[in-house]
Design a protein around this motif. Sequence first.
Motif, PDB file in Angstrom:
ATOM      1  N   LEU A 174      -1.037   4.625  -5.595  1.00 30.61           N
ATOM      2  CA  LEU A 174      -0.744   3.255  -6.032  1.00 30.61           C
ATOM      3  C   LEU A 174      -0.857   3.147  -7.553  1.00 30.61           C
ATOM      4  N   GLU A 175      -1.883   3.752  -8.112  1.00 31.38           N
ATOM      5  CA  GLU A 175      -2.085   3.712  -9.566  1.00 31.38           C
ATOM      6  C   GLU A 175      -0.888   4.348 -10.283  1.00 31.38           C
ATOM      7  N   GLU A 176      -0.460   5.509  -9.760  1.00 31.67           N
ATOM      8  CA  GLU A 176       0.682   6.213 -10.371  1.00 31.67           C
ATOM      9  C   GLU A 176       1.956   5.374 -10.286  1.00 31.67           C
ATOM     10  N   ALA A 177       2.082   4.617  -9.189  1.00 36.03           N
ATOM     11  CA  ALA A 177       3.289   3.803  -8.987  1.00 36.03           C
ATOM     12  C   ALA A 177       3.152   2.422  -9.652  1.00 36.03           C
ATOM     13  N   HIS A 178       2.099   2.244 -10.454  1.00 41.18           N
ATOM     14  CA  HIS A 178       1.826   0.989 -11.175  1.00 41.18           C
ATOM     15  C   HIS A 178       1.682  -0.199 -10.220  1.00 41.18           C
ATOM     16  N   ILE A 179       1.053   0.076  -9.093  1.00 43.17           N
ATOM     17  CA  ILE A 179       0.755  -1.003  -8.135  1.00 43.17           C
ATOM     18  C   ILE A 179      -0.772  -1.115  -8.089  1.00 43.17           C
ATOM     19  N   ASP A 180      -1.276  -2.322  -8.105  1.00 42.28           N
ATOM     20  CA  ASP A 180      -2.724  -2.527  -8.156  1.00 42.28           C
ATOM     21  C   ASP A 180      -3.423  -1.845  -6.958  1.00 42.28           C
ATOM     22  N   PRO A 181      -4.277  -0.821  -7.216  1.00 38.95           N
ATOM     23  CA  PRO A 181      -4.939  -0.150  -6.091  1.00 38.95           C
ATOM     24  C   PRO A 181      -5.926  -1.049  -5.350  1.00 38.95           C
ATOM     25  N   ASN A 182      -6.314  -2.152  -6.012  1.00 36.98           N
ATOM     26  CA  ASN A 182      -7.204  -3.103  -5.320  1.00 36.98           C
ATOM     27  C   ASN A 182      -6.524  -3.726  -4.101  1.00 36.98           C
ATOM     28  N   SER A 183      -5.180  -3.583  -4.037  1.00 36.67           N
ATOM     29  CA  SER A 183      -4.435  -4.124  -2.880  1.00 36.67           C
ATOM     30  C   SER A 183      -4.972  -3.523  -1.582  1.00 36.67           C
ATOM     31  N   LEU A 184      -5.332  -2.251  -1.649  1.00 33.86           N
ATOM     32  CA  LEU A 184      -5.832  -1.580  -0.437  1.00 33.86           C
ATOM     33  C   LEU A 184      -7.145  -2.228   0.009  1.00 33.86           C
ATOM     34  N   MET A 185      -7.985  -2.584  -0.982  1.00 31.40           N
ATOM     35  CA  MET A 185      -9.250  -3.242  -0.640  1.00 31.40           C
ATOM     36  C   MET A 185      -8.989  -4.633  -0.070  1.00 31.40           C
ATOM     37  N   LYS A 186      -7.957  -5.293  -0.653  1.00 28.47           N
ATOM     38  CA  LYS A 186      -7.637  -6.642  -0.154  1.00 28.47           C
ATOM     39  C   LYS A 186      -7.104  -6.582   1.278  1.00 28.47           C
ATOM     40  N   VAL A 187      -6.369  -5.500   1.581  1.00 31.43           N
ATOM     41  CA  VAL A 187      -5.875  -5.316   2.959  1.00 31.43           C
ATOM     42  C   VAL A 187      -7.072  -5.212   3.903  1.00 31.43           C
ATOM     43  N   MET A 188      -8.104  -4.482   3.443  1.00 30.87           N
ATOM     44  CA  MET A 188      -9.318  -4.340   4.269  1.00 30.87           C
ATOM     45  C   MET A 188      -9.952  -5.696   4.535  1.00 30.87           C
ATOM     46  N   GLU A 189     -10.007  -6.513   3.483  1.00 31.04           N
ATOM     47  CA  GLU A 189     -10.591  -7.860   3.633  1.00 31.04           C
ATOM     48  C   GLU A 189      -9.798  -8.682   4.642  1.00 31.04           C
ATOM     49  N   LEU A 190      -8.466  -8.555   4.511  1.00 25.57           N
ATOM     50  CA  LEU A 190      -7.580  -9.296   5.408  1.00 25.57           C
ATOM     51  C   LEU A 190      -7.814  -8.882   6.868  1.00 25.57           C
ATOM     52  N   PRO A 216     -12.080   3.800  10.130  1.00 28.29           N
ATOM     53  CA  PRO A 216     -13.470   3.449   9.831  1.00 28.29           C
ATOM     54  C   PRO A 216     -13.579   1.945   9.561  1.00 28.29           C
ATOM     55  N   VAL A 217     -14.784   1.388   9.704  1.00 30.68           N
ATOM     56  CA  VAL A 217     -14.914  -0.078   9.559  1.00 30.68           C
ATOM     57  C   VAL A 217     -14.526  -0.497   8.130  1.00 30.68           C
ATOM     58  N   PRO A 218     -13.839  -1.667   8.015  1.00 31.75           N
ATOM     59  CA  PRO A 218     -13.348  -2.101   6.706  1.00 31.75           C
ATOM     60  C   PRO A 218     -14.440  -2.160   5.630  1.00 31.75           C
ATOM     61  N   ALA A 219     -15.665  -2.560   6.012  1.00 26.13           N
ATOM     62  CA  ALA A 219     -16.742  -2.678   5.006  1.00 26.13           C
ATOM     63  C   ALA A 219     -17.016  -1.315   4.356  1.00 26.13           C
ATOM     64  N   ASP A 220     -17.065  -0.254   5.186  1.00 27.64           N
ATOM     65  CA  ASP A 220     -17.314   1.099   4.646  1.00 27.64           C
ATOM     66  C   ASP A 220     -16.168   1.513   3.733  1.00 27.64           C
ATOM     67  N   ARG A 221     -14.967   1.183   4.175  1.00 23.18           N
ATOM     68  CA  ARG A 221     -13.788   1.597   3.401  1.00 23.18           C
ATOM     69  C   ARG A 221     -13.745   0.887   2.062  1.00 23.18           C
ATOM     70  N   LYS A 222     -14.095  -0.404   2.084  1.00 26.19           N
ATOM     71  CA  LYS A 222     -14.095  -1.164   0.831  1.00 26.19           C
ATOM     72  C   LYS A 222     -15.084  -0.550  -0.157  1.00 26.19           C
ATOM     73  N   LYS A 223     -16.204  -0.077   0.397  1.00 29.51           N
ATOM     74  CA  LYS A 223     -17.257   0.481  -0.459  1.00 29.51           C
ATOM     75  C   LYS A 223     -16.757   1.749  -1.167  1.00 29.51           C
ATOM     76  N   TYR A 224     -16.218   2.692  -0.386  1.00 32.45           N
ATOM     77  CA  TYR A 224     -15.807   3.936  -1.051  1.00 32.45           C
ATOM     78  C   TYR A 224     -14.507   3.769  -1.850  1.00 32.45           C
ATOM     79  N   LEU A 225     -13.694   2.781  -1.445  1.00 35.25           N
ATOM     80  CA  LEU A 225     -12.476   2.514  -2.233  1.00 35.25           C
ATOM     81  C   LEU A 225     -12.850   1.958  -3.611  1.00 35.25           C
ATOM     82  N   GLY A 226     -13.866   1.072  -3.607  1.00 36.83           N
ATOM     83  CA  GLY A 226     -14.346   0.505  -4.869  1.00 36.83           C
ATOM     84  C   GLY A 226     -14.852   1.608  -5.787  1.00 36.83           C
ATOM     85  N   GLN A 227     -15.591   2.552  -5.194  1.00 37.18           N
ATOM     86  CA  GLN A 227     -16.123   3.669  -5.995  1.00 37.18           C
ATOM     87  C   GLN A 227     -14.992   4.517  -6.554  1.00 37.18           C
ATOM     88  N   LYS A 228     -13.976   4.740  -5.710  1.00 39.96           N
ATOM     89  CA  LYS A 228     -12.834   5.574  -6.137  1.00 39.96           C
ATOM     90  C   LYS A 228     -12.076   4.884  -7.278  1.00 39.96           C
TER      91      LYS A 228
END
Lengths: 147, 264
Positions: free
Chosen positions: B184-200, B218-230
């Motif tokens: 997503l970063e390479e394609a100039h798309i906000d990678p936070n979108s993936l975290m927002k999908v998890m929230e949704l 995996p549960v969205p909460a766990d994914r949001k955590k490691y996605l944030g770190q990434k």
Amino acid sequence: MEHIEGSLDFNPREITEDEREYASNSYLMSLFALFIGLPLPIFNLLATVIFYLGNRKSTRFVKWHCTQALISQFAIFFFNTVGFWWTLAIIFHKQEVSNAYIAYIILILLLNGIEIVSTIYTSIKTRKGIHVRWFLFSDITDNLLKK
Amino acid sequence: MKILGKFLILAAGIAVCYLLLLQVNWTSLFQVQQNQVRLESKLGKLVLEQVRDLYDVIEDEQIDSTLDSLFIPLLKENYIPTKNYDLLLVESEEVNAFALPDDKIIVTTALINFLDSADYMSAILAHEIAHCEKNHVMRSLITNFGLDLLLSGSGTGEVTNFLTGQAFSRKLEKEADEMAVEYLEEAHIDPNSLMKVMELFDVYLSSDGDVSWISSHPVPADRKKYLGQKINRIETEPKSYKSPISSKSWSDLQGLVSAYGNQD
């Protein structure tokens, strides 16, 4: 495995029909279990161990052949177990399929092939009361049964 | 001594045999690499046929063109050859997306209607592309179906169920999520979108919605955590973020997809 035939300690005329059958079965047991238990390499060894334990108090001829069959199964078990875990490591992506792996699998196929042919041959000969000695394993058997 | 001598002879004989066998280039002789590619391609076709039997595949020029506007930039910006990739839209009430062997990606109509933004769709596509690029599909199939599948080629029904269920291991899901952030970063798309999908999905899951895509991950909460770190680890350029399609185009796509559903 090399075979050295001879009736050094056992005279076929002195071996009863029952003894021949039991001794012959000690080899056949491992074969049956091998085909039932594939690809797990433990069943043929287990079958031979069970047969060995069941004939511990049998006559010297039967005991000798059960022991030789058991030792030979231990040897092949070692090679098969390495191959089995190596294959699992590939299935679970800890390792890649490499030349070393394929060469090892061909080697254990060859060893198992020799073992199967030798086992059938020995089983047939033993059924006739002929004492068949395998390279190395017969010497270990002699040593174990001397004690 | 006699036993030791014979043991050494036997061990040496076996070692020599192994060394001789090692001299042959077996992987090239058995065409291991080529056979893996051929197997994946064959399996891809078989599973795709099953998917076509299970779902109605929507083939609409306008819909395909909008979806390609989201899909192709993700591939191109990450220098991934587009040639073999195929994105298919299927009619289903399940909110789901999955990758099949041979780089085939399936998304459902319910997923398009469920997502509020095109960026969210890009995030899910990036995740599925990561599964394809990291060869997760074939790796999971080999792990789950092992030699049975490789030797007999049977059981494609089970394979299809497995793939549409997307039961990849947590390790592979995490790898795909992290890879998706980079795509997503390479394609100039906000990678936070993936975290927002998890929230949704998190909100939707709490309302007992049928979200297959997330229920098998995996549960969205766990994914949001490691996605944030990434996301914190990589160098992000928020100013360069631009959605590949406008929000109007996305709404139009949703309208077209809904209308398609209503026609039936």
